[in-house]
Design a protein around this motif. Structure first.
Motif, PDB file in Angstrom:
ATOM      1  N   ASN A 129       0.836  -1.205   0.000  1.00  9.37           N
ATOM      2  CA  ASN A 129       0.000   0.000   0.000  1.00  9.37           C
ATOM      3  C   ASN A 129       0.870   1.254   0.000  1.00  9.37           C
ATOM      4  OD1 ASN A 129      -2.368  -1.501   0.048  1.00  9.37           O
ATOM      5  ND2 ASN A 129      -2.611  -1.332   2.249  1.00  9.37           N
ATOM      6  N   VAL A 130       1.895   1.268   0.826  1.00 13.37           N
ATOM      7  CA  VAL A 130       2.797   2.419   0.896  1.00 13.37           C
ATOM      8  C   VAL A 130       3.529   2.588  -0.436  1.00 13.37           C
ATOM      9  CG1 VAL A 130       4.872   3.336   2.023  1.00 13.37           C
ATOM     10  CG2 VAL A 130       3.086   2.247   3.402  1.00 13.37           C
ATOM     11  N   LEU A 131       4.031   1.490  -0.978  1.00 11.81           N
ATOM     12  CA  LEU A 131       4.799   1.570  -2.231  1.00 11.81           C
ATOM     13  C   LEU A 131       3.929   2.016  -3.409  1.00 11.81           C
ATOM     14  CD1 LEU A 131       7.062  -1.595  -1.851  1.00 11.81           C
ATOM     15  CD2 LEU A 131       7.658   0.810  -1.431  1.00 11.81           C
ATOM     16  N   ALA A 132       2.661   1.620  -3.418  1.00 14.27           N
ATOM     17  CA  ALA A 132       1.757   2.062  -4.487  1.00 14.27           C
ATOM     18  C   ALA A 132       1.626   3.581  -4.470  1.00 14.27           C
ATOM     19  CB  ALA A 132       0.391   1.399  -4.338  1.00 14.27           C
ATOM     20  N   TYR A 133       1.486   4.144  -3.284  1.00 17.99           N
ATOM     21  CA  TYR A 133       1.397   5.596  -3.170  1.00 17.99           C
ATOM     22  C   TYR A 133       2.685   6.269  -3.653  1.00 17.99           C
ATOM     23  CZ  TYR A 133       1.370  10.276  -1.324  1.00 17.99           C
ATOM     24  OH  TYR A 133       1.459  11.638  -1.232  1.00 17.99           O
ATOM     25  N   LEU A 134       3.821   5.613  -3.449  1.00 14.22           N
ATOM     26  CA  LEU A 134       5.121   6.197  -3.812  1.00 14.22           C
ATOM     27  C   LEU A 134       5.498   5.952  -5.271  1.00 14.22           C
ATOM     28  CD1 LEU A 134       7.114   5.383  -0.570  1.00 14.22           C
ATOM     29  CD2 LEU A 134       6.120   7.574  -1.268  1.00 14.22           C
ATOM     30  N   ASP A 135       4.571   5.425  -6.074  1.00  9.42           N
ATOM     31  CA  ASP A 135       4.789   5.182  -7.501  1.00  9.42           C
ATOM     32  C   ASP A 135       5.857   4.129  -7.751  1.00  9.42           C
ATOM     33  OD1 ASP A 135       4.328   5.505 -10.253  1.00  9.42           O
ATOM     34  OD2 ASP A 135       5.867   7.064 -10.429  1.00  9.42           O
ATOM     35  N   VAL A 136       5.848   3.079  -6.928  1.00 11.11           N
ATOM     36  CA  VAL A 136       6.751   1.949  -7.096  1.00 11.11           C
ATOM     37  C   VAL A 136       5.957   0.812  -7.725  1.00 11.11           C
ATOM     38  CG1 VAL A 136       8.204   0.258  -5.904  1.00 11.11           C
ATOM     39  CG2 VAL A 136       8.180   2.641  -5.146  1.00 11.11           C
ATOM     40  N   ALA A 137       6.427   0.323  -8.865  1.00  9.22           N
ATOM     41  CA  ALA A 137       5.786  -0.807  -9.544  1.00  9.22           C
ATOM     42  C   ALA A 137       6.219  -2.088  -8.832  1.00  9.22           C
ATOM     43  CB  ALA A 137       6.192  -0.839 -11.010  1.00  9.22           C
ATOM     44  N   THR A 138       5.295  -2.696  -8.115  1.00  9.17           N
ATOM     45  CA  THR A 138       5.633  -3.844  -7.277  1.00  9.17           C
ATOM     46  C   THR A 138       5.168  -5.148  -7.917  1.00  9.17           C
ATOM     47  OG1 THR A 138       5.352  -2.418  -5.348  1.00  9.17           O
ATOM     48  CG2 THR A 138       5.435  -4.767  -4.941  1.00  9.17           C
ATOM     49  N   LEU A 139       6.078  -6.107  -7.992  1.00  6.49           N
ATOM     50  CA  LEU A 139       5.757  -7.434  -8.503  1.00  6.49           C
ATOM     51  C   LEU A 139       4.586  -8.007  -7.704  1.00  6.49           C
ATOM     52  CD1 LEU A 139       6.558  -9.933 -10.261  1.00  6.49           C
ATOM     53  CD2 LEU A 139       8.066 -10.607  -8.371  1.00  6.49           C
ATOM     54  N   GLY A 140       3.531  -8.399  -8.401  1.00  2.51           N
ATOM     55  CA  GLY A 140       2.345  -8.898  -7.720  1.00  2.51           C
ATOM     56  C   GLY A 140       2.339 -10.405  -7.524  1.00  2.51           C
ATOM     57  N   GLN A 141       2.838 -11.135  -8.485  1.00  2.00           N
ATOM     58  CA  GLN A 141       2.819 -12.597  -8.426  1.00  2.00           C
ATOM     59  C   GLN A 141       4.160 -13.149  -8.871  1.00  2.00           C
ATOM     60  OE1 GLN A 141       0.397 -14.597  -7.295  1.00  2.00           O
ATOM     61  NE2 GLN A 141      -0.791 -12.784  -6.753  1.00  2.00           N
ATOM     62  N   PRO A 142       4.652 -14.168  -8.238  1.00  2.24           N
ATOM     63  CA  PRO A 142       4.027 -14.883  -7.141  1.00  2.24           C
ATOM     64  C   PRO A 142       4.236 -14.170  -5.811  1.00  2.24           C
ATOM     65  CG  PRO A 142       6.105 -15.927  -7.678  1.00  2.24           C
ATOM     66  CD  PRO A 142       5.908 -14.806  -8.664  1.00  2.24           C
TER      67      PRO A 142
END
Length: 183
Positions: A129-142
């Motif tokens: 949640n924090v990284l989404a706000y900071l515009d970080v593209a986070t690996l979702g799977q796996p």
């Protein structure tokens, strides 16, 4: 062949931290063109917005290392069903002052180990949640919520036989994610 520098943020300061061990073991599963640098976060002062105009040298070092990286790897413990304060403090410093975040546009992986059977599932969700706000593209799977139990690591500190295939698959996906976003 391109080289990829990965800034690793470990959410635990404990000397025998499972997450420090996990970060080191994961780095050994990575492709040869990946270089992992574990960033020091234990020496940061507590975040205080009053200091934004004159950030401490440790904060400037952290921001510089993050900006220089091609990608990020967060390997976090879970404290009280969330991310450890030391990791949140580092994120707050590196993302401030507003508009000068070192994280913007970076790609990341999130993983963690805990003695609890759900691993670090809740800490990872809060961190995402924090990284989404900071515009970080986070690996979702796996997703990888690692239960730190006997056999997780072998005698040399590598991933043990029981988890090697899964974590190699996770690392392969992570490496592809970083290559895609660093292009």
């Amino acid at each position: 062949m391109s080289q990829y520098t990965i800034a690793v943020l470990v959410g635990s300061l404990r000397r025998e931290s499972f997450n420090k061990k996990l970060a080191a073991a994961l780095a050994r599963l990575a492709p040869a063109e990946f270089k992992f640098n574990t960033l020091e976060i234990g020496d940061l002062p507590l975040y205080n917005q009053d200091d934004d105009a004159h950030q401490a040298p440790q904060v400037l070092r952290l921001k510089s290392e993050i900006k220089a990286a091609n990608g990020l790897l967060f390997v976090t413990a879970e404290y009280n069903r969330s991310i450890p304060g030391v990791l949140k403090n580092a994120i707050d410093h590196a993302s401030r002052p507003y508009g000068q975040s070192a994280f913007a546009g970076k790609a990341a992986g999130v993983i963690g180990a805990s003695v609890g059977t759900i691993g670090t599932a809740l800490a990872q969700q809060h961190l995402r949640n924090v990284l989404a706000y900071l515009d970080v593209a986070t690996l979702g799977q796996p997703e990888a919520f690692i239960h730190a139990k006997d056999g997780l690591f072998d005698d040399d500190g590598n991933i043990g036989a029981g988890g090697r295939e899964f974590l190699q698959g996770w690392m392969d996906k992570y490496a592809d994610w970083i290559r895609k976003h660093a292009a």
